[in-house]
Design an enzyme around this catalytic site. Sequence first.
Site, PDB file in Angstrom:
ATOM      1  CE  LYS A 180      28.568  81.051  21.825  1.00 51.53           C
ATOM      2  NZ  LYS A 180      28.737  79.597  21.676  1.00 51.53           N
ATOM      3  CE  LYS A 233      29.835  82.626  18.399  1.00 51.91           C
ATOM      4  NZ  LYS A 233      29.741  81.239  18.662  1.00 51.91           N
TER       5      LYS A 233
HETATM    6  C1  PBG Z   1      28.202  76.637  19.924  1.00 49.76           C
HETATM    7  C2  PBG Z   1      28.463  77.719  18.965  1.00 49.76           C
HETATM    8  C3  PBG Z   1      27.583  78.658  18.415  1.00 49.76           C
HETATM    9  C4  PBG Z   1      28.328  79.392  17.500  1.00 49.76           C
HETATM   10  C5  PBG Z   1      29.629  78.912  17.556  1.00 49.76           C
HETATM   11  N1  PBG Z   1      29.696  77.887  18.479  1.00 49.76           N
HETATM   12  C6  PBG Z   1      26.129  78.834  18.529  1.00 49.76           C
HETATM   13  C7  PBG Z   1      25.472  79.217  19.777  1.00 49.76           C
HETATM   14  O1  PBG Z   1      26.076  79.480  20.805  1.00 49.76           O
HETATM   15  O2  PBG Z   1      24.263  79.201  19.722  1.00 49.76           O
HETATM   16  C8  PBG Z   1      27.790  80.494  16.641  1.00 49.76           C
HETATM   17  C9  PBG Z   1      28.588  80.810  15.457  1.00 49.76           C
HETATM   18  C10 PBG Z   1      27.918  81.660  14.453  1.00 49.76           C
HETATM   19  O3  PBG Z   1      26.800  82.164  14.610  1.00 49.76           O
HETATM   20  O4  PBG Z   1      28.549  81.838  13.412  1.00 49.76           O
HETATM   21  N2  PBG Z   1      27.738  77.009  21.161  1.00 49.76           N
END
Ligand code: PBG
Length: 313
Positions: A180, A233
Amino acid sequence: MRQLVREHQLSAADLIQPLFVVHGARVEREIGSMPGVFQLSVDQALDQEVDRIRSLGIPAVLLFGIPASKDDVGSENFEENGIVQQALRRIRQRHPDLLLISDLCCCEYTSHGHCGVIREGLVDNDATLEILGKAAVSHAAAGADIIAPSGMMDGMVASIRAELDAAGHIDQAILSYAVKYASAFYGPFREAAGSAPAFGDRRQYQMDPANVREAVLEAALDEAEGADLLMVKPALAYLDVVRAVRERTQLPLLAYNVSGEYAMVKAAAQQGWIDESKVVVEALTGMRRAGADAIITYHAKAAAGWLALEGGS
Ligand code: PBG
């Protein structure tokens, strides 16, 4: 001829629809930066949405809870009657065969908006693991089939696996947000989930967009810790990362087509500058071609509808 020699398929069965659940009655609040995506209360509003998703042949949903109140440790994430727990129980009862994935992050639940417990201005990794373990057990008890830790804490998969097993939830799987990135493409999500960090950013725990070797390492670590599925992601700017991870693991791999990617397509489509259905199907096909077995996308419902039309023509 094109059908016969097509190398990669995309169908509703490959898609996962995210859902945002909130407290209240008959709430269907559209998210400004994500037209067509709603915060839903856990009643008829949620039922209708899930019925639609199911009837389109989408096999799974990913749940995000928006709590009534936030605190330092994000307590509602592990409360028996928390909003996500309520939603899990309700959907489980209505659709026994729908796959329920619950996002385990703390950021929607904490007053500071970070993905863990804060100590001296930084996220305390190991203190956060304790909270994630409790939350995982609580989500599993409420009916989640797959627990999806999204906070990028070190050791999160092993510790959640141990907590789930100790509580008897041996059949629940773990989908790790293994790779991520610290991405600006999450902007609209933070409006949807009310989870923007109150100070600083997420670079202490999320990855540098310039790195790909690190992605392979993160995926390998989570696999060794017992992850059942892995995720990369965001998706669009990271298809090379999807490919790199795909080539080095035998686990199922998901791509998350995130909120900013959705918002860009929506905005351009609303202006009449692009053809939304064609662009979406093309982008999702690209994610499958890069090596994603399944895709989490806010376009899941719409795409499932468009694909059904295509198949019928
Ligand atoms: C929680 C989380 C996030 C997303 C999914 N789970 C946001 C982040 O890390 O700030 C983002 C999903 C999206 O942008 O569609 N940490």
